[in-house]
Motif scaffolding. Structure first.
Motif, PDB file in Angstrom:
ATOM      1  N   ASP A  37       1.212  -1.063   0.051  1.00 20.09           N
ATOM      2  CA  ASP A  37      -0.137  -0.009   0.129  1.00 20.09           C
ATOM      3  C   ASP A  37       0.909   0.893  -0.384  1.00 20.09           C
ATOM      4  O   ASP A  37       0.856   2.146  -0.644  1.00 20.09           O
ATOM      5  CB  ASP A  37      -1.233  -0.477   0.870  1.00 20.09           C
ATOM      6  CG  ASP A  37      -1.763  -1.270   1.570  1.00 20.09           C
ATOM      7  OD1 ASP A  37      -2.203  -1.484   0.047  1.00 20.09           O
ATOM      8  OD2 ASP A  37      -2.571  -1.216   2.252  1.00 20.09           O
ATOM      9  N   GLU A  38       1.806   0.993   0.903  1.00 22.23           N
ATOM     10  CA  GLU A  38       3.215   1.961   0.550  1.00 22.23           C
ATOM     11  C   GLU A  38       3.925   2.639  -0.572  1.00 22.23           C
ATOM     12  O   GLU A  38       3.645   3.367  -1.230  1.00 22.23           O
ATOM     13  CB  GLU A  38       3.713   1.615   1.977  1.00 22.23           C
ATOM     14  CG  GLU A  38       3.192   1.923   3.590  1.00 22.23           C
ATOM     15  CD  GLU A  38       3.892   1.844   4.220  1.00 22.23           C
ATOM     16  OE1 GLU A  38       5.456   1.505   4.045  1.00 22.23           O
ATOM     17  OE2 GLU A  38       4.384   2.377   5.537  1.00 22.23           O
ATOM     18  N   ALA A  39       3.621   1.084  -1.393  1.00 21.09           N
ATOM     19  CA  ALA A  39       4.393   1.511  -2.540  1.00 21.09           C
ATOM     20  C   ALA A  39       3.469   1.936  -3.280  1.00 21.09           C
ATOM     21  O   ALA A  39       3.885   3.456  -4.477  1.00 21.09           O
ATOM     22  CB  ALA A  39       5.176   0.213  -3.429  1.00 21.09           C
ATOM     23  N   LEU A  40       2.135   1.611  -3.488  1.00 28.49           N
ATOM     24  CA  LEU A  40       0.789   2.333  -4.536  1.00 28.49           C
ATOM     25  C   LEU A  40       0.834   3.680  -4.384  1.00 28.49           C
ATOM     26  O   LEU A  40       1.368   4.833  -4.798  1.00 28.49           O
ATOM     27  CB  LEU A  40      -0.004   1.581  -4.117  1.00 28.49           C
ATOM     28  CG  LEU A  40      -0.150   0.241  -4.687  1.00 28.49           C
ATOM     29  CD1 LEU A  40      -1.480  -0.724  -4.090  1.00 28.49           C
ATOM     30  CD2 LEU A  40      -0.082   0.186  -6.020  1.00 28.49           C
ATOM     31  N   ALA A  41       1.471   4.257  -3.090  1.00 29.34           N
ATOM     32  CA  ALA A  41       0.956   5.408  -2.398  1.00 29.34           C
ATOM     33  C   ALA A  41       2.548   6.480  -2.841  1.00 29.34           C
ATOM     34  O   ALA A  41       2.092   7.873  -4.352  1.00 29.34           O
ATOM     35  CB  ALA A  41       0.756   5.463  -0.918  1.00 29.34           C
ATOM     36  N   TRP A  42       3.412   5.904  -2.931  1.00 30.56           N
ATOM     37  CA  TRP A  42       4.383   6.785  -3.477  1.00 30.56           C
ATOM     38  C   TRP A  42       4.551   6.433  -5.416  1.00 30.56           C
ATOM     39  O   TRP A  42       4.800   7.464  -5.929  1.00 30.56           O
ATOM     40  CB  TRP A  42       5.503   6.027  -3.030  1.00 30.56           C
ATOM     41  CG  TRP A  42       7.079   6.581  -3.394  1.00 30.56           C
ATOM     42  CD1 TRP A  42       7.769   7.893  -3.649  1.00 30.56           C
ATOM     43  CD2 TRP A  42       8.415   5.788  -4.437  1.00 30.56           C
ATOM     44  NE1 TRP A  42       8.869   7.675  -4.206  1.00 30.56           N
ATOM     45  CE2 TRP A  42       9.503   6.815  -5.071  1.00 30.56           C
ATOM     46  CE3 TRP A  42       8.163   4.252  -4.639  1.00 30.56           C
ATOM     47  CZ2 TRP A  42      10.096   6.753  -5.203  1.00 30.56           C
ATOM     48  CZ3 TRP A  42       8.959   4.006  -5.581  1.00 30.56           C
ATOM     49  CH2 TRP A  42      10.199   5.391  -5.771  1.00 30.56           C
TER      50      TRP A  42
END
Length: 334
Positions: A128-133
């Motif tokens: 989820d953090e990678a997608l937000a990035w």
């Protein structure tokens, strides 16, 4: 002397596609060393050309390395079509669009992202953090005399993007619009991250080395007056039969962008070249050399020159053991 004044140039790195171990080794070869979980160089910065994810065995490591460098100011990055695909695949469609996801979960699309989702399966928060990035990654960069885009620099579309999104990044509305053919956002995302593709004649297919069947071919954008398909084809797969001699139609010619020899140096990825890195034009370098297919992970050491020099390519061959499903690796980024 301040941090910026010491900058000697940029090291541009092509499509990593999950070859995280080779990325770490290439950074070391370029003189970057890990301090505090981040690869750093005292006088240079990296620019990643996108496509960190999919296909390779160490996708999480590749994303961790790049993301930490970017967030610490040691690198920049532009979005590749595989980051874009991940965003749309994992983003639910708004009500009323008649589909569940922005990118359909077809067998082909499932296959493209399978390795990425498998490697993040036990790390959902990290994914989820990678997608937000990914949403913070610009589609193109222009700085210090160079230009960077994943697939194609199309100036009118880039001007349109900058009017709508001055930072060059997506927001949710732009992301949703980009999945609707015919829209401005679709044209921008498609051209900048995928380039131009010319359909093959009905019934003709290319069976690529990566296992996919394609009914179009990738065309480049630096031929001044192209006449035939062979003048613009830019991919390792040969066109079937005598299609290289096939004349471009006026409609096909009108769809092609053109990047002139007088334009600033441009760096692209996307086109999975093969062999020893070479310059397709004096002011253009493609840095995608099929790393994930046991090719080369390629960098270009740019130090301000307007005419590029093939001697500035630096690369590592991707070893076959890179394919092996990784155990926790020696590099501890924590």
């Amino acid at each position: 002397m301040n941090h910026r004044a010491r900058l000697e140039g940029y090291d541009l790195i092509g499509d990593v596609h999950g070859c995280g171990a080779t990325l770490a080794a290439l950074l070391e070869k370029l003189g970057y060393h890990q301090r505090g979980g981040v690869y750093r160089h005292p006088r240079r910065r990296v620019i990643f050309l996108g496509d960190l994810v999919d296909r390779g065995p160490r996708i999480r490591l590749a994303v961790q390395i790049a993301r930490r460098m970017v967030e610490e100011g040691e690198a920049h990055i532009v979005m590749g079509n595989h980051e874009y695909n991940a965003l749309t695949y994992c983003h639910r469609a708004p009500a009323g669009l008649g589909r569940d996801w922005l990118r359909a979960h077809t067998p082909r699309n499932n296959r493209l992202i399978r390795e990425t989702l498998d490697q993040y399966r036990d790390h959902p928060q990290e994914w989820d953090e990678a997608l937000a990035w990914f949403m913070e990654i610009p589609l193109c960069l222009e700085r210090d005399g160079l230009r960077v885009v994943h697939a194609c620099w199309d100036q009118p579309l880039i001007d349109e993007l900058r009017k709508r999104r001055p930072d060059g990044c997506l927001d949710e509305a732009f992301l949703v619009e980009s999945t609707a053919p015919g829209t401005s956002a679709f044209r921008i995302l498609d051209r900048l991250t995928r380039g131009t593709q010319i359909p093959l004649p009905l019934g003709v297919e290319i069976h690529s080395g990566d296992g996919f069947t394609r009914r179009s071919f990738r065309a480049h954008f630096w031929a001044r007056h192209p006449e035939t398909w062979g003048d613009v084809v830019f991919q390792p797969d040969n066109l079937p039969g005598d299609l290289e001699q096939r004349p471009l139609t006026e409609k096909q010619r009108a769809r092609l962008s053109h990047y002139g020899a007088e334009e600033p140096p441009l760096f692209i990825g996307h086109y999975w070249c093969e062999g020893v890195p070479a310059l397709p034009a004096p002011n253009i370098a493609c840095l995608d050399y099929s790393a994930v297919k046991f090719g080369r992970l390629v960098a270009y050491r740019w130090s301000g020159e307007r005419r590029l020099d093939a001697d500035r390519f630096v690369w590592l061959r991707v070893p076959r053991e890179e394919r092996v499903r990784p155990q926790p690796w020696e590099i501890d980024l924590d």
